[in-house]
Design a protein around this motif. Structure first.
Motif, PDB file in Angstrom:
ATOM      1  N   LEU A  98      48.432 -10.460  34.124  1.00 17.24           N
ATOM      2  CA  LEU A  98      46.928 -10.875  34.178  1.00 17.24           C
ATOM      3  C   LEU A  98      46.578 -11.476  35.408  1.00 17.24           C
ATOM      4  O   LEU A  98      47.435 -12.130  35.880  1.00 17.24           O
ATOM      5  N   PRO A  99      45.460 -11.383  35.686  1.00 18.48           N
ATOM      6  CA  PRO A  99      44.762 -12.292  36.424  1.00 18.48           C
ATOM      7  C   PRO A  99      44.958 -13.750  36.533  1.00 18.48           C
ATOM      8  O   PRO A  99      44.902 -13.923  35.394  1.00 18.48           O
ATOM      9  N   ASP A 100      44.892 -14.310  37.625  1.00 16.73           N
ATOM     10  CA  ASP A 100      44.992 -15.939  37.294  1.00 16.73           C
ATOM     11  C   ASP A 100      43.968 -16.460  36.308  1.00 16.73           C
ATOM     12  O   ASP A 100      44.027 -17.177  35.741  1.00 16.73           O
ATOM     13  N   VAL A 101      42.745 -15.991  36.727  1.00 18.57           N
ATOM     14  CA  VAL A 101      41.618 -16.401  35.825  1.00 18.57           C
ATOM     15  C   VAL A 101      41.132 -15.121  35.330  1.00 18.57           C
ATOM     16  O   VAL A 101      40.769 -14.111  36.130  1.00 18.57           O
ATOM     17  N   LEU A 102      40.356 -15.115  34.034  1.00 20.15           N
ATOM     18  CA  LEU A 102      39.798 -14.082  33.431  1.00 20.15           C
ATOM     19  C   LEU A 102      38.628 -13.993  32.753  1.00 20.15           C
ATOM     20  O   LEU A 102      39.005 -15.083  31.876  1.00 20.15           O
ATOM     21  N   GLN A 103      37.711 -13.522  32.725  1.00 21.74           N
ATOM     22  CA  GLN A 103      36.696 -13.557  31.729  1.00 21.74           C
ATOM     23  C   GLN A 103      37.375 -12.960  30.547  1.00 21.74           C
ATOM     24  O   GLN A 103      37.751 -11.995  30.295  1.00 21.74           O
ATOM     25  N   MET A 104      37.143 -13.820  29.184  1.00 26.02           N
ATOM     26  CA  MET A 104      37.723 -13.762  28.077  1.00 26.02           C
ATOM     27  C   MET A 104      36.677 -13.480  27.029  1.00 26.02           C
ATOM     28  O   MET A 104      35.797 -14.319  26.972  1.00 26.02           O
ATOM     29  N   ASP A 105      36.648 -12.679  25.849  1.00 26.48           N
ATOM     30  CA  ASP A 105      35.843 -12.336  24.972  1.00 26.48           C
ATOM     31  C   ASP A 105      36.516 -12.983  23.570  1.00 26.48           C
ATOM     32  O   ASP A 105      37.692 -13.022  23.281  1.00 26.48           O
ATOM     33  N   LEU A 106      35.778 -13.833  22.867  1.00 26.50           N
ATOM     34  CA  LEU A 106      36.215 -14.253  21.562  1.00 26.50           C
ATOM     35  C   LEU A 106      37.068 -13.116  20.792  1.00 26.50           C
ATOM     36  O   LEU A 106      37.993 -13.807  20.245  1.00 26.50           O
ATOM     37  N   SER A 107      36.604 -12.015  20.681  1.00 22.32           N
ATOM     38  CA  SER A 107      37.283 -10.849  19.999  1.00 22.32           C
ATOM     39  C   SER A 107      38.822 -10.658  20.404  1.00 22.32           C
ATOM     40  O   SER A 107      39.623 -10.292  19.571  1.00 22.32           O
ATOM     41  N   TYR A 108      38.964 -11.171  21.651  1.00 20.59           N
ATOM     42  CA  TYR A 108      40.327 -10.748  22.186  1.00 20.59           C
ATOM     43  C   TYR A 108      41.313 -12.014  22.434  1.00 20.59           C
ATOM     44  O   TYR A 108      42.513 -11.889  22.916  1.00 20.59           O
ATOM     45  N   LEU A 109      40.742 -13.281  22.202  1.00 18.89           N
ATOM     46  CA  LEU A 109      41.446 -14.397  22.302  1.00 18.89           C
ATOM     47  C   LEU A 109      42.743 -14.417  21.653  1.00 18.89           C
ATOM     48  O   LEU A 109      43.872 -14.752  22.294  1.00 18.89           O
ATOM     49  N   ARG A 110      42.724 -14.095  20.242  1.00 20.35           N
ATOM     50  CA  ARG A 110      44.137 -14.085  19.619  1.00 20.35           C
ATOM     51  C   ARG A 110      44.955 -13.205  20.053  1.00 20.35           C
ATOM     52  O   ARG A 110      46.087 -13.385  20.163  1.00 20.35           O
ATOM     53  N   GLN A 111      44.371 -11.906  20.500  1.00 25.99           N
ATOM     54  CA  GLN A 111      45.352 -10.905  20.862  1.00 25.99           C
ATOM     55  C   GLN A 111      46.207 -11.275  22.123  1.00 25.99           C
ATOM     56  O   GLN A 111      47.212 -11.116  22.261  1.00 25.99           O
ATOM     57  N   PHE A 160      40.484 -13.458  40.192  1.00 22.04           N
ATOM     58  CA  PHE A 160      39.585 -13.461  39.067  1.00 22.04           C
ATOM     59  C   PHE A 160      39.004 -12.268  38.816  1.00 22.04           C
ATOM     60  O   PHE A 160      38.211 -11.636  39.486  1.00 22.04           O
ATOM     61  N   ASN A 161      39.097 -11.810  37.614  1.00 25.49           N
ATOM     62  CA  ASN A 161      38.291 -10.530  37.094  1.00 25.49           C
ATOM     63  C   ASN A 161      37.398 -10.829  35.952  1.00 25.49           C
ATOM     64  O   ASN A 161      37.731 -11.684  35.322  1.00 25.49           O
ATOM     65  N   TRP A 162      36.299  -9.970  35.835  1.00 25.78           N
ATOM     66  CA  TRP A 162      35.396 -10.342  34.967  1.00 25.78           C
ATOM     67  C   TRP A 162      34.927  -8.811  34.598  1.00 25.78           C
ATOM     68  O   TRP A 162      35.045  -7.713  35.225  1.00 25.78           O
ATOM     69  N   PRO A 190      48.541 -22.608  38.409  1.00 24.45           N
ATOM     70  CA  PRO A 190      47.795 -22.852  37.231  1.00 24.45           C
ATOM     71  C   PRO A 190      46.650 -23.863  37.545  1.00 24.45           C
ATOM     72  O   PRO A 190      45.715 -24.100  36.945  1.00 24.45           O
ATOM     73  N   ALA A 191      47.102 -24.871  38.519  1.00 24.76           N
ATOM     74  CA  ALA A 191      46.027 -26.021  38.855  1.00 24.76           C
ATOM     75  C   ALA A 191      44.832 -25.294  39.506  1.00 24.76           C
ATOM     76  O   ALA A 191      43.616 -25.729  39.257  1.00 24.76           O
ATOM     77  N   ALA A 192      45.100 -24.328  40.464  1.00 23.83           N
ATOM     78  CA  ALA A 192      44.054 -23.871  41.112  1.00 23.83           C
ATOM     79  C   ALA A 192      43.237 -22.892  40.191  1.00 23.83           C
ATOM     80  O   ALA A 192      41.894 -22.968  40.418  1.00 23.83           O
ATOM     81  N   ALA A 193      43.760 -22.250  39.469  1.00 22.70           N
ATOM     82  CA  ALA A 193      42.943 -21.344  38.248  1.00 22.70           C
ATOM     83  C   ALA A 193      42.224 -22.390  37.267  1.00 22.70           C
ATOM     84  O   ALA A 193      41.226 -22.185  37.068  1.00 22.70           O
TER      85      ALA A 193
END
Length: 439
Positions: free
Chosen positions: A98-111, A47-49, A331-334
Motif C-alpha cells: 500500500l502507499p505510505d499514506v492513503l486516504q481511507m474510508d470508514l467502510s474499509y478501515l476494518r478490512q 500518497f494516494n487518494w 513511518p515517521a515521515a508518513a
C-alpha cells in the motif's frame, strides 16, 4: 505507481488480486516503537487518494506547503475515481505494498486495518502525530481494538433536510427540532395529504427505512452497538423488523411515501432535488449538491428525529480518514504528512468544507466563510448539533459494502411492494451470513 504531479485518473486495473487476508477479526499489528522524524535524511513517500481534479488541485497545493516545511521529504502523489481507487488498493494489499499514506474510508478501515495492512499509529501519536485537537468520538471512529489506524480529516453527521418553500405551498409547518420518529411519520403523512392535489404532486418524503446508515443510527439510539469489537453483527432479526415497521404509519392505510418508480425515473436526481418531496434525511455535507440540483438556496437542516426517550444520540462520522501503510519504510515521515494535513491551518483554508467540516478547530478557524454560504451553513449546523453528538460512529464490519448494497437493493424491492418486511429481513441476513467477516 504514479509519480508526483501525474495523478492517476480512472485507470482500470487489469486484474484485481484476491485480498489474501489473515485473521478477519480484531485489530492489526502492535504499534511500532515511537520514532522521531530525522530531518537530515532525504526520504520519498507515496500518497494516494480518491477524488476529482478539484480535490487533486487542493491536495497538490497542500503538498507544496508540506514540502516547503519539510524539504527532506518528497511526496509522490496519485489519485483515482472511487471504484478504481479501491481496486488498486486491493491489488496493492495483496502484495503488502500500500502507499505510505492513503486516504481511507470508514467502510474499509476494518478490512485493511484488521489484516495487518495499516500502520498502528499509536507509536507516532505524541511524536510525529498530534491528535489533541480532534474530538474524542471522531478520533475513536478510526480505532480498532483501542488502537489508532485512521485519523479523521473531517466530519459529517446526519441531518433532516427540508424545503420551506414547499411546506408553505402545502400549508404544513416545519418539524420542531425535538421531534420524534412518530412526529416524522405524522409530518410525512400530512404533507403528502396536503400535496396530493397539486401538480406535480408533493410528498412528505421517501420511505426512510431503506437506508442502512439510518438503521444503524436508530440502533445506536436504542443503546445497541451495531457491530462487535471482533467485527460481527450485534443486532437481531427482531431489531431490523422493528426498524422497518417504524415507518408503517406512512405506508398504511394510505401510502404517503414518494413513489419508487418516479424516483428511479429521475436518477441520478431524486424527489427532493426536483422539489417533489418536502424532506429527506442524509449527510449534512449534501447541502451543496441539494442546493445546486434543486436550484433552491433556501433548503434548511434539522437534527435527526429523537428516540421515544427524547435522546438523539447522534454521531460524527469521518467523511474520510488518513491512514499509513504497515509496510512503509518511513513511518515517521508518513505520520508527519498526516499530521500536517489534519492540523495545518493553511490546509484548512485550501480545502474549506470540500471534504466535510475539518476535524481540527485551527483548520475550521482558517476557513473563509461567507455569511449564508453553503460552507458556513454546514459548519453552523454541526456546531448546533454538537450537544447531541454523544456517540462514536459505528465501525463497519468487513463486508460492509456488500451488506449495505443488499440493504439498498431490498429497500427498493420493498418500496415497490414486491417483498414483505419478513422477506426483507430473511434475505438480508442470508447475505450477511455469507459476507460479514469473511476473509
Amino acid at each position: 505507481m504514479s509519480i508526483k504531479r501525474s495523478a492517476l485518473k480512472g485507470i482500470a486495473v487489469a486484474a484485481v488480486a484476491s485480498f489474501a487476508l489473515t485473521a478477519c477479526g480484531g485489530g492489526g499489528s502492535e504499534a511500532a516503537p515511537s520514532e522521531t522524524l530525522d530531518t537530515e535524511e532525504d526520504v520519498t513517500i507515496v500518497f494516494n487518494w480518491w477524488g476529482n481534479d478539484d480535490r487533486a488541485d487542493k491536495y497538490e497545493e497542500a503538498i507544496d506547503l508540506f514540502e516547503e516545511e519539510y524539504p527532506n521529504i518528497t511526496v509522490q502523489t496519485g489519485f483515482q475515481a472511487w471504484d478504481d481507487y479501491w481496486s488498486s488498493r486491493n491489488t496493492e494489499a495483496a502484495g503488502s505494498s500500500l502507499p505510505d499514506v492513503l486516504q481511507m474510508d470508514l467502510s474499509y478501515l476494518r478490512q485493511y486495518g484488521s489484516t495487518n495492512q495499516l500502520l498502528n499509529l499509536d507509536g507516532q501519536i505524541g511524536t510525529s502525530l498530534d491528535v489533541d485537537g480532534i474530538d474524542s468520538s471522531l478520533l475513536d471512529a478510526g480505532k480498532l481494538d483501542g488502537s489508532q489506524y485512521g485519523i479523521a480529516t473531517s466530519s459529517n453527521t446526519l441531518a433532516m433536510f427540508y424545503n420551506p418553500d414547499l411546506l408553505e405551498q402545502v400549508g404544513v409547518e416545519p418539524l420542531d427540532p425535538d421531534y420524534t420518529w412518530d412526529d416524522l411519520n405524522t409530518f410525512i403523512t400530512d404533507v403528502s395529504a396536503a400535496g396530493a392535489s397539486m401538480d406535480p404532486v408533493i410528498y412528505g418524503s421517501v420511505d426512510y427505512t431503506g437506508t442502512f446508515w439510518f438503521f444503524l443510527q436508530w440502533l445506536v439510539q436504542q443503546g445497541i452497538e451495531p457491530f462487535t469489537e471482533d467485527g460481527q453483527l450485534n443486532f437481531t432479526r427482531e431489531d431490523m423488523t422493528e426498524w422497518l415497521n417504524t415507518a408503517e404509519p406512512i405506508r398504511s392505510p394510505v401510502d404517503a411515501t414518494y413513489p419508487i418508480a418516479r424516483g428511479t425515473q429521475l436518477l441520478p436526481l431524486g424527489g427532493f432535488t426536483v422539489n417533489e418531496t418536502a424532506s429527506e434525511m442524509s449527510w449534512d455535507n449534501f447541502l451543496a449538491g441539494y442546493s445546486a440540483d434543486s436550484g433552491n438556496d433556501n433548503l434548511q437542516m434539522l437534527p435527526i428525529p429523537s428516540n421515544a426517550d427524547g435522546e438523539k444520540k447522534m454521531f460524527l462520522k469521518p467523511s474520510m480518514l488518513l491512514s499509513a501503510s504497515a509496510n512503509s519504510e518511513h513511518p515517521a515521515a508518513a505520520a508527519t504528512l498526516i499530521d500536517f494535513l489534519i492540523n495545518d491551518p493553511e490546509v484548512g483554508r485550501i480545502f474549506g468544507t470540500s471534504k466535510g467540516v475539518p476535524a481540527v478547530q485551527a483548520q475550521r478557524d482558517a476557513m473563509v466563510l461567507e455569511e449564508g454560504s453553503v460552507d458556513a451553513r454546514v459548519v453552523a449546523y454541526e456546531e448546533s448539533v454538537a450537544e447531541f453528538a454523544t456517540e462514536a460512529a459505528p465501525l463497519p464490519v468487513q463486508g460492509f459494502g456488500t451488506i449495505e448494497a443488499e440493504f439498498k437493493r431490498l429497500g427498493e424491492e420493498f418500496a415497490y411492494r414486491n417483498i414483505t418486511v419478513d422477506q426483507f429481513v430473511d434475505q438480508w441476513f442470508s447475505e450477511a451470513e455469507m459476507s460479514v467477516g469473511q476473509g
